[in-house]
Write a protein that holds these residues in place. Structure first.
Motif, PDB file in Angstrom:
ATOM      1  N   CYS A 128     -30.117  42.866 -32.484  1.00  0.00           N
ATOM      2  CA  CYS A 128     -29.979  43.305 -31.102  1.00  0.00           C
ATOM      3  C   CYS A 128     -31.166  42.861 -30.253  1.00  0.00           C
ATOM      4  CB  CYS A 128     -29.838  44.813 -31.045  1.00  0.00           C
ATOM      5  SG  CYS A 128     -31.176  45.718 -31.850  1.00  0.00           S
ATOM      6  N   GLY A 129     -30.848  42.223 -29.123  1.00  0.00           N
ATOM      7  CA  GLY A 129     -31.874  41.800 -28.187  1.00  0.00           C
ATOM      8  C   GLY A 129     -32.495  40.455 -28.462  1.00  0.00           C
ATOM      9  N   ASP A 130     -32.212  39.831 -29.600  1.00  0.00           N
ATOM     10  CA  ASP A 130     -32.815  38.533 -29.925  1.00  0.00           C
ATOM     11  C   ASP A 130     -32.251  37.432 -29.040  1.00  0.00           C
ATOM     12  OD1 ASP A 130     -34.307  39.703 -31.849  1.00  0.00           O
ATOM     13  OD2 ASP A 130     -33.419  38.654 -33.555  1.00  0.00           O
ATOM     14  N   TYR A 155     -25.962  39.364 -36.242  1.00  0.00           N
ATOM     15  CA  TYR A 155     -25.708  40.639 -36.902  1.00  0.00           C
ATOM     16  C   TYR A 155     -25.186  41.690 -35.913  1.00  0.00           C
ATOM     17  CZ  TYR A 155     -28.382  38.659 -40.783  1.00  0.00           C
ATOM     18  OH  TYR A 155     -28.818  37.864 -41.813  1.00  0.00           O
ATOM     19  N   ARG A 156     -24.846  42.841 -36.464  1.00  0.00           N
ATOM     20  CA  ARG A 156     -24.344  43.952 -35.656  1.00  0.00           C
ATOM     21  C   ARG A 156     -25.403  44.368 -34.632  1.00  0.00           C
ATOM     22  NH1 ARG A 156     -23.823  47.240 -39.484  1.00  0.00           N
ATOM     23  NH2 ARG A 156     -25.703  48.477 -39.129  1.00  0.00           N
ATOM     24  N   THR A 157     -24.978  44.652 -33.399  1.00  0.00           N
ATOM     25  CA  THR A 157     -25.905  45.114 -32.375  1.00  0.00           C
ATOM     26  C   THR A 157     -26.159  46.615 -32.535  1.00  0.00           C
ATOM     27  OG1 THR A 157     -26.366  45.067 -30.002  1.00  0.00           O
ATOM     28  CG2 THR A 157     -24.118  45.630 -30.676  1.00  0.00           C
ATOM     29  N   ASP A 158     -27.041  47.160 -31.691  1.00  0.00           N
ATOM     30  CA  ASP A 158     -27.361  48.577 -31.772  1.00  0.00           C
ATOM     31  C   ASP A 158     -26.401  49.394 -30.918  1.00  0.00           C
ATOM     32  OD1 ASP A 158     -28.136  47.950 -29.234  1.00  0.00           O
ATOM     33  OD2 ASP A 158     -30.265  48.361 -29.519  1.00  0.00           O
ATOM     34  N   ALA A 191     -21.100  42.779 -33.696  1.00  0.00           N
ATOM     35  CA  ALA A 191     -22.044  41.965 -32.926  1.00  0.00           C
ATOM     36  C   ALA A 191     -21.629  41.910 -31.461  1.00  0.00           C
ATOM     37  CB  ALA A 191     -22.116  40.554 -33.502  1.00  0.00           C
ATOM     38  N   ASP A 192     -22.580  41.562 -30.626  1.00  0.00           N
ATOM     39  CA  ASP A 192     -22.305  41.289 -29.212  1.00  0.00           C
ATOM     40  C   ASP A 192     -23.051  39.994 -28.884  1.00  0.00           C
ATOM     41  OD1 ASP A 192     -21.603  41.301 -26.604  1.00  0.00           O
ATOM     42  OD2 ASP A 192     -22.696  43.103 -26.038  1.00  0.00           O
ATOM     43  N   GLY A 193     -22.467  38.881 -29.286  1.00  0.00           N
ATOM     44  CA  GLY A 193     -23.168  37.603 -29.235  1.00  0.00           C
ATOM     45  C   GLY A 193     -22.688  36.681 -28.134  1.00  0.00           C
ATOM     46  N   ALA A 194     -23.586  35.796 -27.722  1.00  0.00           N
ATOM     47  CA  ALA A 194     -23.259  34.761 -26.743  1.00  0.00           C
ATOM     48  C   ALA A 194     -23.932  33.474 -27.189  1.00  0.00           C
ATOM     49  CB  ALA A 194     -23.740  35.152 -25.351  1.00  0.00           C
ATOM     50  N   GLN A 195     -23.162  32.404 -27.219  1.00  0.00           N
ATOM     51  CA  GLN A 195     -23.672  31.107 -27.668  1.00  0.00           C
ATOM     52  C   GLN A 195     -23.281  30.039 -26.652  1.00  0.00           C
ATOM     53  OE1 GLN A 195     -21.950  29.114 -31.273  1.00  0.00           O
ATOM     54  NE2 GLN A 195     -23.961  29.538 -32.113  1.00  0.00           N
ATOM     55  N   GLY A 227     -16.673  44.665 -31.486  1.00  0.00           N
ATOM     56  CA  GLY A 227     -17.743  43.840 -30.946  1.00  0.00           C
ATOM     57  C   GLY A 227     -17.175  42.750 -30.052  1.00  0.00           C
ATOM     58  N   ALA A 228     -18.032  41.797 -29.689  1.00  0.00           N
ATOM     59  CA  ALA A 228     -17.619  40.724 -28.787  1.00  0.00           C
ATOM     60  C   ALA A 228     -18.431  39.469 -29.078  1.00  0.00           C
ATOM     61  CB  ALA A 228     -17.815  41.143 -27.331  1.00  0.00           C
TER      62      ALA A 228
END
Length: 357
Positions: A128-130, A155-158, A191-195, A227-228
């Protein structure tokens, strides 16, 4: 009493108040005695400047309007690379990094003109936050192949839902060649990721880039159920967009099951190759026929439920694939890379050694 932002305080008062939070009553006494013991002020300044979770919590308490939330890691990492040609040799002229992101020395398994660059992220994934930011520029006449030694992970976010972001910007306007061939990215459940992948090119550019994304870990009975994840790919030619694609997925959303989406598959990938200077349709047809008659690819289609399609947009060739596992897509992309590379870049394929480990 009115509550003040840290930014409104003089530097000395800011340091003293942060130090007092860390040390409690003992810290307050040291602040009061600063004139008699100057070392207290020195220790206070050093402590306030440390980038730790405790420091961020103290700032949030004194400055409620801050965008930084207590508990968020916000571990940013950046890497800036510049490769240039000198005396018929491509060298890594600049390699500046911040945080846990860097490269090993360039490897030259194909000779001096085309190094292989391994991008290393020691933590092995984003929590989270990385945030990861990669900028690579291949100058006129130079060439390079970029890859990673292992799969990336988000990984999974908070509970607060802090996003994990990765942005890659590749510049190859007048380069001899640029290849972006990382291992797959695994997006964990929750996770809540953006690439984001950006390629800055010119009409004379020659490049091959792929991205492979695995959603969840079905083998561990951990599918991507919540998640997203958002993935954006943009190619600019002389500063103008010539290819744009955005994938936005949510756990259990329609994008997973519908025919226009992932069709129930857990892994997807795209390979982009350009720009074909001579007869792009002919190269497309040759590559399609070779993949269709490849016995190894046919076995993957039958046994692993691999699905793929090969198309083009003007002089850009696009290969897309779906599967329940990442390995069949990697094999398909490596086969296509071997077929496209001699025509686009002028050399036979030479898989990075790290792929075999």
């Amino acid at each position: 009493m009115a509550q003040h932002s840290l930014n409104d305080l003089p530097q000395r008062d800011r340091n003293e108040r942060v130090h007092a939070l860390f040390q409690g009553a003992a810290g307050k006494k040291k602040v009061a005695d600063r004139d008699r013991d100057p070392s207290v002020k020195v220790r206070s300044v050093m402590l306030a400047e440390q980038f730790t979770d405790k420091n961020k919590q103290a700032e949030q308490e004194l400055n409620p309007g801050s965008s930084t939330t207590a508990g968020a890691r916000n571990w940013r990492a950046s890497l800036t690379l510049n490769l240039t040609k000198e005396s018929n040799r491509t060298i890594l002229k600049q390699a500046a990094h911040q945080g846990p992101l860097r490269v090993q020395r360039p490897f030259y398994p194909e000779g001096a003109q085309r190094p292989h660059i391994y991008i290393l992220h020691p933590p092995g994934g984003l929590v989270c936050g990385d945030e990861i930011d990669i900028n690579a520029r291949v100058e006129h006449g130079a060439g390079a192949l970029f890859t990673t030694p292992s799969a990336g992970k988000i990984y999974r976010t908070d509970a607060a839902g802090h996003r994990q972001c990765q942005t890659v910007r590749l510049h190859c306007a007048d380069a001899d060649s640029l290849e972006w061939l990382p291992q797959e990215n695994i997006i964990y459940d929750g996770a809540d990721g953006a690439q984001t992948l950006q390629l800055h090119t010119s009409p004379a550019s020659r490049f091959i880039a792929w991205e492979i994304t695995a959603l969840g870990r079905p083998a561990a009975d951990a599918p991507f159920a919540r998640g997203a994840f958002t993935q954006t790919t943009l190619i600019l030619r002389d500063g103008a967009p010539c290819f744009f694609e955005r994938v936005a997925l949510r756990g259990e959303g329609p994008g997973f099951k519908e025919p226009w989406g992932l069709q129930g598959q857990q892994v997807y990938g795209s390979l982009l190759a350009g720009y074909v200077q001579d007869s792009p349709q002919r190269l497309l047809q040759q590559c399609r026929e070779a993949l269709q008659t490849d016995a190894a690819i046919a076995a993957l289609e039958a046994g692993k439920d691999l699905r793929w399609t090969l198309t083009r947009k003007d002089d850009l060739i696009i290969l897309r694939a779906l599967c329940q596992q990442s390995e069949p897509i990697k094999r398909l992309f490596m086969a296509a890379w071997s077929l496209l590379r001699p025509t686009l870049i002028g050399v036979e394929s030479h898989p990075p050694r790290i792929w075999a480990t």
